[in-house]
Design a protein around this motif. Structure first.
Motif: not given
Length: 247
Positions: A111-112, A116-121, A130-132, A136-139
């Motif tokens: 929900d957040d 937003a720009t989200v970096e997964v390392a 996680l990435t999918d 799907e949440a709009g990140a």
């Protein structure tokens, strides 16, 4: 006097393996260490973002060694071990999900993260869940591979022991440890015997994704701890194996 339960563990050959051996010793079991993973750092550094997500203690330690800092990003860690390592590095941890899994992180952030720009390392074997889920949440998602996980040269002596009914329990701490274990068995010509052997002993896995992997290869899983925590896994495997061991 009864013999100790023999438990094979497949953690990387670093402090995680030495901690696992010490833990099993303390539980009155005989540890059979057989590292199935080795870490090969890529040297890559995460982009900055509104959120940075770290999914392992190894990733945190590699970034800390390279001098990386969150620099104002909201820092999310998949579970307590990763969060503790991040705090040890001097970083503030903003988010740890209630469920220490990829799906738990998605649920916590769903929900957040819209727009937003989200970096997964993380490693090169991270779950698509996680990435999918975040996409799907709009990140606006970017992934950085911090390290590769490979099977160490010579790994797999425990496969022969499992095939020969010389082990009472095993602790699989990731899907990749299952796959590498079976590959090591195949190299030794005992893959079928290993699966048969696993199905006559206590098989413990760290969580549902690892369970799915094991079961997809025809391996019956006996133990999945409530939390994705190695200590809980090892304790449950020893506790489950001990009453049935009468050799």
């Amino acid at each position: 006097m009864s013999q100790q339960v023999r438990v094979a563990v497949f953690r990387p050959d670093d402090d995680r393996m030495s901690d696992a051996v010490e833990l099993l010793d303390s539980l009155g079991a005989t540890p059979i260490p057989d590292p199935m993973l080795a870490v090969e750092p890529t040297g890559a550094m995460p982009n900055s973002g509104d959120y940075v997500i770290l999914t392992s203690k190894t990733g945190v330690e590699l970034l800390a060694e390279d001098g990386w800092e969150p620099n104002g990003s909201t820092l999310a860690c998949i579970g307590p071990a990763t969060a503790d390592a991040a705090r040890d590095a001097g970083w503030s941890v903003d988010i740890v999900p209630e469920e220490y899994t990829s799906s738990g992180l998605v649920e916590r952030l769903r929900d957040d993260v819209a727009n937003a720009t989200v970096e997964v390392a993380r490693s090169d074997h991270g779950s698509d869940v996680l990435t999918d889920g975040l996409r799907e949440a709009g990140a606006n998602l970017h992934e950085t591979v911090l390290y590769r996980l490979v099977r160490p040269e010579g790994a797999g002596q425990s496969t022969v022991m499992v095939a020969g009914d010389e082990v009472e329990g095993v602790c699989f701490s990731s899907s990749l440890t299952v796959e590498n274990f079976l590959d090591a068995a195949a190299e030794r010509g005992v893959r079928e015997e290993v699966i048969e052997g696993l199905n006559s002993l206590v098989v413990g896995v760290i969580g549902p994704p690892t369970r799915e992997t094991a079961e997809s290869y025809g391996i019956n899983v006996d133990v999945v701890p409530e939390n994705a925590d190695f200590e809980e896994l090892a304790c449950a495997v020893v506790e489950t194996a001990a009453p049935t061991y009468h050799k």
